[in-house]
Design an enzyme around this catalytic site. Structure first.
Site, short mmCIF file in Angstrom:
data_model
loop_
_atom_site.label_atom_id
_atom_site.label_comp_id
_atom_site.label_asym_id
_atom_site.label_seq_id
_atom_site.Cartn_x
_atom_site.Cartn_y
_atom_site.Cartn_z
N SER A 146 -8.70 -20.17 -17.52
CA SER A 146 -8.13 -19.95 -16.19
C SER A 146 -9.22 -19.29 -15.35
CB SER A 146 -6.93 -19.00 -16.31
OG SER A 146 -6.55 -18.49 -15.04
N TYR A 159 -3.00 -11.08 -18.96
CA TYR A 159 -3.32 -12.51 -18.94
C TYR A 159 -4.83 -12.68 -18.71
CZ TYR A 159 -3.04 -17.41 -17.30
OH TYR A 159 -3.20 -18.77 -17.13
#
Ligand SMILES: NC(=O)c1ccc[n+]([C@@H]2O[C@H](COP(=O)([O-])OP(=O)(O)OC[C@H]3O[C@@H](n4cnc5c(N)ncnc54)[C@H](O)[C@@H]3O)[C@@H](O)[C@H]2O)c1
Length: 256
Positions: A146, A159
């Site tokens: 990501s 995350y």
């Protein structure tokens, strides 16, 4: 649909294949002639989402697997080996987010789940994939990281920590296995319109998505299809020399 890639004769494994990027990738690779091993923790959703694959005529194997559980990962990969014997392409894509919160307010349970699925799960799958690919000294692994693996992500600190870890695994594996004929790369998308984004946005819904889009130089979020296009090229033989890369697909978000 135009088929741009030919993955005939290739065995492609995708984790998190019941939803979002993984589901769309399964369809794209099936349309391109691959045979598939699809893993997900949610078997019912995986079965439902794979119905469309029947129209493609592609062979596919559905495996229920919690990628954070070593025994389940072991058993899923044993099934894959029995069924296909080898593995050409692995896309480690399953992932979870945690509720938006500042680091001081996140919980230990949220830490464990986020790190266990996104980082440990990727590690456990990579170990299995590398050992199968080493038998033929060929293969390519793509980890769905990501932009949160490259830059800090306010309110998504765990995350971001997990995805930074995924990039560490990716780059280290590229250094270790490049000489063995295995390429390992990571894809770093910004927010895209998948069920994960709906989960993050929660009640704020469209307003939140508009806010996120306004931060991107191209003033919109990625589509699932754009991400899957990048996945296919990254895993194709056309991309024969890329190894250890963290490829952004983010409308320019991380260019600054
Ligand atoms: N959607 C985005 O905006 C975005 C942006 C950047 C990166 N990503 C990453 O892309 C990947 C796919 O995300 P998505 O948006 O398609 O999400 P999604 O929620 O639509 O799909 C994730 C899939 O992973 C599965 N999964 C969750 N935990 C699992 C586990 N323990 N074992 C096996 N499967 C499990 C879920 O059941 C689901 O099918 C994730 O790694 C995510 O972090 C997403």
């Amino acid at each position: 649909m135009t088929v741009k890639y030919d993955f005939s004769g290739k065995t492609v494994l995708i984790t998190g294949a019941a939803s979002g990027f993984g589901k769309a990738a399964a369809q794209a690779f099936a349309n391109s002639g691959a045979r598939l091993a699809l893993l997900d923790i949610n078997m019912q959703q995986l079965k439902d989402s794979s119905l469309v694959l029947d129209e493609t005529g592609a062979e596919y194997l559905l495996l229920r697997c919690d990628i954070s559980n070593p025994a389940e990962v072991n058993s899923a990969f044993n099934r894959l080996k029995e069924h296909y014997g080898s593995l050409d392409i692995a896309i480690n894509n399953a992932g979870v987010v945690h509720p938006l919160n500042r680091i001081a307010d996140l919980t230990e349970d949220e830490f464990d789940k986020t790190i266990n699925v996104n980082l440990k799960g990727t590690f456990l799958c990579m170990q299995q994939e590398l050992s199968i690919m080493l038998e033929t000294s060929t293969g390519t692994i793509l980890n769905t990281a990501s932009v949160s693996g490259l830059i800090g992500s306010p309110f998504l600190g765990l995350y971001a920590a997990a995805k930074h870890g995924v990039l560490g695994l990716t780059r280290s594996a590229a250094l270790e296995y490049g000489r063995k004929g295995i390429r390992v790369n990571a894809l770093c998308p910004t927010f895209a319109t998948t069920p994960m984004l709906d989960e993050i946005a929660g009640e704020k819904g469209q307003k939140f998505q508009q806010h996120l889009a306004s931060q991107v130089p191209m003033l919109r979020l990625a589509t699932t299809q754009e991400v899957v296009e990048a996945m296919q090229w990254l895993c194709s033989d056309n991309n024969s020399y890329m190894n250890g890369a963290a490829v952004t697909i983010d409308g320019g978000l991380t260019a600054a």
